[in-house]
Design an enzyme around this catalytic site. Structure first.
Site, PDB file in Angstrom:
ATOM      1  N   GLU A  98      28.864  14.518 -61.125  1.00 63.69           N
ATOM      2  CA  GLU A  98      27.944  16.086 -60.812  1.00 63.69           C
ATOM      3  C   GLU A  98      26.805  15.911 -60.242  1.00 63.69           C
ATOM      4  O   GLU A  98      26.160  15.099 -60.247  1.00 63.69           O
ATOM      5  CB  GLU A  98      28.147  16.589 -61.713  1.00 63.69           C
ATOM      6  CG  GLU A  98      29.790  17.349 -62.695  1.00 63.69           C
ATOM      7  CD  GLU A  98      29.879  15.990 -63.866  1.00 63.69           C
ATOM      8  OE1 GLU A  98      29.050  15.483 -64.082  1.00 63.69           O
ATOM      9  OE2 GLU A  98      31.110  16.035 -64.110  1.00 63.69           O
ATOM     10  N   TYR A 158      24.889  10.943 -51.634  1.00 61.91           N
ATOM     11  CA  TYR A 158      26.036  10.775 -52.086  1.00 61.91           C
ATOM     12  C   TYR A 158      27.544  11.280 -51.389  1.00 61.91           C
ATOM     13  O   TYR A 158      28.005  10.775 -50.530  1.00 61.91           O
ATOM     14  CB  TYR A 158      27.256  12.237 -53.099  1.00 61.91           C
ATOM     15  CG  TYR A 158      25.794  12.077 -54.874  1.00 61.91           C
ATOM     16  CD1 TYR A 158      25.807  10.647 -54.922  1.00 61.91           C
ATOM     17  CD2 TYR A 158      25.435  12.994 -55.411  1.00 61.91           C
ATOM     18  CE1 TYR A 158      24.855   9.935 -56.220  1.00 61.91           C
ATOM     19  CE2 TYR A 158      24.475  12.348 -56.429  1.00 61.91           C
ATOM     20  CZ  TYR A 158      24.294  11.690 -56.833  1.00 61.91           C
ATOM     21  OH  TYR A 158      23.544  11.499 -57.904  1.00 61.91           O
TER      22      TYR A 158
HETATM   23  C1  LIG Z   1      18.848  11.265 -55.252  1.00 64.79           C
HETATM   24  C2  LIG Z   1      17.778   9.385 -55.538  1.00 64.79           C
HETATM   25  C3  LIG Z   1      18.772   8.969 -56.616  1.00 64.79           C
HETATM   26  C4  LIG Z   1      18.401   8.223 -54.178  1.00 64.79           C
HETATM   27  O1  LIG Z   1      17.380   7.204 -54.308  1.00 64.79           O
HETATM   28  P1  LIG Z   1      16.041   6.562 -53.101  1.00 64.79           P
HETATM   29  O2  LIG Z   1      16.648   5.227 -53.449  1.00 64.79           O
HETATM   30  O3  LIG Z   1      15.224   6.957 -52.507  1.00 64.79           O
HETATM   31  O4  LIG Z   1      17.917   6.668 -52.505  1.00 64.79           O
HETATM   32  P2  LIG Z   1      18.540   5.727 -50.592  1.00 64.79           P
HETATM   33  O5  LIG Z   1      16.622   5.189 -50.432  1.00 64.79           O
HETATM   34  O6  LIG Z   1      18.892   4.625 -50.929  1.00 64.79           O
HETATM   35  O7  LIG Z   1      18.364   7.240 -49.630  1.00 64.79           O
HETATM   36  C5  LIG Z   1      19.901   6.335 -49.208  1.00 64.79           C
HETATM   37  C6  LIG Z   1      20.844   8.182 -48.838  1.00 64.79           C
HETATM   38  O8  LIG Z   1      20.526   9.143 -49.209  1.00 64.79           O
HETATM   39  C7  LIG Z   1      19.894  10.357 -48.269  1.00 64.79           C
HETATM   40  N1  LIG Z   1      18.468  11.041 -49.632  1.00 64.79           N
HETATM   41  C8  LIG Z   1      17.988   9.763 -50.421  1.00 64.79           C
HETATM   42  N2  LIG Z   1      16.732  11.026 -50.422  1.00 64.79           N
HETATM   43  C9  LIG Z   1      16.870  11.976 -49.456  1.00 64.79           C
HETATM   44  C10 LIG Z   1      15.789  12.570 -49.194  1.00 64.79           C
HETATM   45  N3  LIG Z   1      14.743  12.540 -50.206  1.00 64.79           N
HETATM   46  N4  LIG Z   1      16.326  13.700 -48.448  1.00 64.79           N
HETATM   47  C11 LIG Z   1      17.145  14.197 -47.499  1.00 64.79           C
HETATM   48  N5  LIG Z   1      18.310  12.915 -47.615  1.00 64.79           N
HETATM   49  C12 LIG Z   1      17.945  12.343 -48.719  1.00 64.79           C
HETATM   50  C13 LIG Z   1      20.046   9.913 -47.490  1.00 64.79           C
HETATM   51  O9  LIG Z   1      20.970   9.653 -46.189  1.00 64.79           O
HETATM   52  C14 LIG Z   1      19.394   7.802 -47.448  1.00 64.79           C
HETATM   53  O10 LIG Z   1      19.603   7.348 -46.289  1.00 64.79           O
HETATM   54  P3  LIG Z   1      18.597   6.727 -45.294  1.00 64.79           P
HETATM   55  O11 LIG Z   1      17.519   6.650 -46.211  1.00 64.79           O
HETATM   56  O12 LIG Z   1      19.057   6.012 -44.296  1.00 64.79           O
HETATM   57  O13 LIG Z   1      18.241   8.752 -44.416  1.00 64.79           O
HETATM   58  C15 LIG Z   1      16.503   9.977 -55.628  1.00 64.79           C
HETATM   59  O14 LIG Z   1      15.893  10.694 -54.763  1.00 64.79           O
HETATM   60  C16 LIG Z   1      16.178  10.432 -57.030  1.00 64.79           C
HETATM   61  O15 LIG Z   1      15.437   9.395 -58.751  1.00 64.79           O
HETATM   62  N6  LIG Z   1      15.675  11.486 -57.405  1.00 64.79           N
HETATM   63  C17 LIG Z   1      15.668  11.715 -58.429  1.00 64.79           C
HETATM   64  C18 LIG Z   1      16.109  12.215 -59.885  1.00 64.79           C
HETATM   65  C19 LIG Z   1      17.612  12.416 -59.468  1.00 64.79           C
HETATM   66  O16 LIG Z   1      18.014  13.023 -58.771  1.00 64.79           O
HETATM   67  N7  LIG Z   1      18.779  11.478 -59.691  1.00 64.79           N
HETATM   68  C20 LIG Z   1      19.750  11.823 -59.258  1.00 64.79           C
HETATM   69  C21 LIG Z   1      20.596  12.906 -60.285  1.00 64.79           C
HETATM   70  S1  LIG Z   1      22.796  13.118 -60.153  1.00 64.79           S
END
Ligand SMILES: CC(C)(COP(=O)(O)OP(=O)(O)OC[C@H]1O[C@@H](n2cnc3c(N)ncnc32)[C@H](O)[C@@H]1OP(=O)(O)O)[C@@H](O)C(=O)NCCC(=O)NCCS
Length: 85
Positions: free
Chosen positions: A33, A45
């Site tokens: 979710e 996702y």
């Molecule tokens: C969501 C979260 C876990 C993503 O972690 P991350 O390590 O930065 O993600 P990744 O670097 O592996 O990104 C993989 C893909 O996700 C997408 N993505 C990640 N962050 C993004 C952003 N800020 N905007 C748009 N797309 C994004 C992109 O498709 C990305 O691929 P790309 O970099 O080749 O374009 C991180 O932003 C976070 O910790 N957020 C706060 C906590 C949270 O929201 N957890 C999830 C709860 S459901």
């Protein structure tokens, strides 16, 4: 994840590992979710093949009220259950 460590592929790598482990343990579908306000998580996702299958209304606590949850599902049955360790 700490903001200065984001967008380096860490979440994608961790989730890929988790899905492979789950598949090896016999899992056929993964569910999760997410808040509709969390665009980065939704993009992560969806880029990994999760599909929206529903909405849980008022699922999360939010400032000044409640927030819905989008429900996602990804089929894992196309992965071999006994792939490389
Ligand atoms: C969501 C979260 C876990 C993503 O972690 P991350 O390590 O930065 O993600 P990744 O670097 O592996 O990104 C993989 C893909 O996700 C997408 N993505 C990640 N962050 C993004 C952003 N800020 N905007 C748009 N797309 C994004 C992109 O498709 C990305 O691929 P790309 O970099 O080749 O374009 C991180 O932003 C976070 O910790 N957020 C706060 C906590 C949270 O929201 N957890 C999830 C709860 S459901």
């Amino acid at each position: 994840m700490a903001p200065d460590l984001r967008r380096r592929g860490v979440a994608r790598a961790l989730l890929t590992m988790l899905l492979l482990r789950a598949r090896r343990a016999g899992t056929l579908h993964a569910f999760l979710e997410v808040r509709p306000s969390n665009a980065p998580a939704m993009a992560l996702y969806e880029s990994m093949g999760f599909q929206r299958i529903g909405l849980r209304r008022g699922y999360y606590q939010a400032q000044g009220g409640r927030e819905d949850a989008i429900v996602y599902r990804k089929a894992l049955d196309w992965l071999p259950a006994d792939g490389p360790q």
